[in-house]
Design a protein around this motif. Structure first.
Motif, PDB file in Angstrom:
ATOM      1  N   ASP A 137     -10.833   1.800 -17.860  1.00 48.83           N
ATOM      2  CA  ASP A 137     -10.392   3.162 -17.491  1.00 48.83           C
ATOM      3  C   ASP A 137     -11.525   4.171 -17.677  1.00 48.83           C
ATOM      4  OD1 ASP A 137      -6.993   2.740 -18.531  1.00 48.83           O
ATOM      5  OD2 ASP A 137      -7.818   3.015 -16.530  1.00 48.83           O
ATOM      6  N   GLU A 174       1.538   3.065  -2.850  1.00 45.68           N
ATOM      7  CA  GLU A 174       1.335   3.772  -4.110  1.00 45.68           C
ATOM      8  C   GLU A 174       1.138   5.257  -3.867  1.00 45.68           C
ATOM      9  OE1 GLU A 174      -1.306   1.604  -7.026  1.00 45.68           O
ATOM     10  OE2 GLU A 174      -1.800   0.499  -5.210  1.00 45.68           O
ATOM     11  N   VAL A 175       1.723   6.087  -4.715  1.00 45.91           N
ATOM     12  CA  VAL A 175       1.515   7.541  -4.633  1.00 45.91           C
ATOM     13  C   VAL A 175       0.071   7.873  -4.961  1.00 45.91           C
ATOM     14  CG1 VAL A 175       2.187   9.769  -5.593  1.00 45.91           C
ATOM     15  CG2 VAL A 175       3.924   8.008  -5.200  1.00 45.91           C
ATOM     16  N   HIS A 176      -0.429   7.290  -6.044  1.00 43.64           N
ATOM     17  CA  HIS A 176      -1.833   7.466  -6.436  1.00 43.64           C
ATOM     18  C   HIS A 176      -2.480   6.082  -6.435  1.00 43.64           C
ATOM     19  CE1 HIS A 176      -0.993  11.612  -7.547  1.00 43.64           C
ATOM     20  NE2 HIS A 176       0.024  11.183  -8.268  1.00 43.64           N
ATOM     21  N   PHE A 177      -3.322   5.839  -5.449  1.00 44.75           N
ATOM     22  CA  PHE A 177      -3.908   4.511  -5.274  1.00 44.75           C
ATOM     23  C   PHE A 177      -4.708   4.097  -6.513  1.00 44.75           C
ATOM     24  CE2 PHE A 177      -7.255   1.590  -3.865  1.00 44.75           C
ATOM     25  CZ  PHE A 177      -6.475   0.607  -3.274  1.00 44.75           C
ATOM     26  N   HIS A 187       0.836  -1.222   0.000  1.00 43.39           N
ATOM     27  CA  HIS A 187       0.000   0.000   0.000  1.00 43.39           C
ATOM     28  C   HIS A 187       0.865   1.264   0.000  1.00 43.39           C
ATOM     29  CE1 HIS A 187      -3.425  -2.623   0.750  1.00 43.39           C
ATOM     30  NE2 HIS A 187      -2.773  -3.144   1.787  1.00 43.39           N
ATOM     31  N   LYS A 224      -3.654   3.858  -9.492  1.00 47.04           N
ATOM     32  CA  LYS A 224      -3.110   4.384 -10.757  1.00 47.04           C
ATOM     33  C   LYS A 224      -1.607   4.162 -10.870  1.00 47.04           C
ATOM     34  CE  LYS A 224      -6.609   8.010 -11.341  1.00 47.04           C
ATOM     35  NZ  LYS A 224      -6.840   9.467 -11.500  1.00 47.04           N
ATOM     36  N   SER A 225      -0.883   4.301  -9.778  1.00 46.79           N
ATOM     37  CA  SER A 225       0.576   4.139  -9.835  1.00 46.79           C
ATOM     38  C   SER A 225       0.975   2.726 -10.255  1.00 46.79           C
ATOM     39  CB  SER A 225       1.191   4.459  -8.473  1.00 46.79           C
ATOM     40  OG  SER A 225       0.939   5.792  -8.110  1.00 46.79           O
ATOM     41  N   GLU A 226       0.247   1.746  -9.736  1.00 42.89           N
ATOM     42  CA  GLU A 226       0.530   0.343 -10.078  1.00 42.89           C
ATOM     43  C   GLU A 226       0.360   0.096 -11.579  1.00 42.89           C
ATOM     44  OE1 GLU A 226      -1.894  -3.793  -9.455  1.00 42.89           O
ATOM     45  OE2 GLU A 226      -2.017  -2.285  -7.872  1.00 42.89           O
TER      46      GLU A 226
END
Length: 451
Positions: free
Chosen positions: A451, A228-231, A226, A233-235
């Motif tokens: 998306d 991620e910078v942007h949950f 957990h 989206k970063s992944e």
């Protein structure tokens, strides 16, 4: 009229007929000189030939064409006992139309695709005779994995992201453990000695496989920690970036293999030239180059049709058979898709050509991990599907351990039947693990939102 008069008439008739015959011959001789007669005969023969030549040519051409078609069908379709499973493909379509029973449709489609995958490998091998050893090896790996890629594209179309991930992962595991293990085992049992292969090729492929593991590992770690910078989206962004890098790395590997290090990656040919033996010394093409290309197109199109039925019935078959979707995706689908590699690797190992077997098994795994998986991520990006490199913790750990085990097996540059047996046992453990594994995305939740 008395007898004398009759006797007088008969000689007269004979004389008249002789006179007429001689006059006709004189006329013929007067009209045509011997030179002119010969010239006219030649002209008449040429004129007759010109009138009949197009017809004869067309008839001979049609006969030759049908002969070639008959011979090609006999060679490709009726030369292999596995092709007895081909009618199951049309039967799957018929059962789907009549009953719609997903379990039977999936099973029949699976059986129907099996010989097609093997024939796809056969047509590729035939084409390889005309392209050379290096390009032929790449063609073999590419079309050998065509079945998995086609199934993956259809699964992406239906937003079945986990099926795509697990089937590609299963293809890597199947090639590295089952296919390579069977090759080592069969070669060791036939020759009763340690077989030697080029260690340099194995080391480079092992490095590429570890790079693929790195590409899959970081998105999974990012997700489970957990961080991620942007949950959410970063992944996905990391997966798409890593996929592009992996595709570039695979392109560089192809250039390295084909151009820069051609001698290093074609050792079997050099050894064969020294001993008077080559990879195809006792073989010759059975069909022409154009026949091979036509058959590749036909078989690929037929696999595409059956793949749609296969993908559409995976979840229904899982419910009907009470088998996890993960087991179907990771174990059953890749075994069918790797039929060509499986047969080729065993055949070459039994001919003491282990470098080719290793190229088929490990080369195919490298191509799926460095090209197939990133390619589906990019295709999903284009299609608006959230295909990423987060293969979940269980699958990523399985792949990592598999790559480590195989790398240790290959580090000595030798193989024997015991190493093959160990790889097969490892695959059985993996298969049993996925049979009892419950995927975090349960049945019915195999779709990720667009998306």
């Amino acid at each position: 009229m008395d007898y004398k008069s009759l006797v007088g008439i008969h000689p007269q008739l004979e004389m008249n007929s002789l006179d007429k015959r001689s006059m006709n011959e004189c006329e013929d001789e007067s009209l045509f000189s011997p030179v002119e007669t010969e010239a006219q005969k030649t002209e008449l023969i040429q004129a007759a030939d010109q009138r009949s030549f197009p017809g004869r040519l067309q008839a001979d051409g049609d006969k030759m064409l049908w002969t070639v078609i008959y011979r090609s069908i006999k060679t490709v379709v009726f030369s292999n006992k596995l092709n007895l499973l081909m009618p199951f493909g049309p039967l799957a379509i018929l059962v789907n139309k009549l009953t719609g029973h997903h379990g039977w449709v999936f099973f029949l489609s699976l059986l129907g695709i099996t010989p097609l995958a093997e024939r796809l490998g056969y047509a590729t091998e035939q084409l390889a005779f005309y392209t050379g050893a290096t390009v032929g090896g790449l063609l073999n790996a590419t079309f050998g994995n065509a079945t998995e890629l086609i199934i993956s594209i259809y699964a992406l179309k239906h937003e079945m992201i986990r099926v795509v991930q697990q089937s590609l992962l299963g293809s890597i595991l199947s090639n590295m453990l089952l296919v390579l293990g069977c090759a080592f085992l069969s070669g060791g049992l036939v020759f009763h000695k340690e077989q030697v292969f080029n260690k340099a090729t194995a080391v480079v492929n092992s490095g590429l496989l570890l790079m693929a593991v790195m590409g899959l590992l970081f998105p999974a770690v990012l997700h489970y920690t957990h961080t991620e910078v942007h949950f959410g989206k970063s992944e996905l962004a990391l997966s798409r970036f890593s996929s592009c890098i992996m595709l570039l790395a695979y392109g560089a590997y192809l250039y390295f293999q084909l151009k820069s290090q051609q001698n290093t990656y074609d050792p079997i040919v050099e050894e064969g030239s020294q001993s008077g033996d080559s990879p195809h010394d006792d073989e010759s093409p059975e069909i022409s180059k154009w026949e091979s290309m036509i058959w590749l197109s036909i078989i690929t199109a037929w696999i595409s049709i059956l793949s749609e039925y296969l993908v559409n019935t995976i979840e229904g078959a899982s419910v009907a058979w009470k088998i996890p979707v993960a087991f179907i995706s990771v174990i059953l689908l890749p075994i069918v898709g790797n039929a060509a590699e499986h047969a080729s690797a065993i055949m070459f190992a039994m001919k003491d050509k282990l470098d080719i077997s290793l190229g088929v098994a490990i080369g195919s795994s490298t191509q799926i991990s460095m090209f197939g998986i990133p390619f589906t991520v990019v295709i999903g990006w284009i299609m608006g599907r959230q295909m990423d490199l987060n293969f979940q913790l269980f699958e990523t750990a399985t792949l990592f351990i598999t790559v480590i085990v195989v790398a240790f097996m290959l580090q000595e540059g030798t193989s024997n039947y015991f190493k093959g047996l160990m790889l097969i046992f490892c695959y059985l453990i993996v298969a049993a693990s996925f049979f009892v594994h419950v995927d975090p995305s349960t049945v019915g939740q195999y779709k990720k939102p667009v998306d």
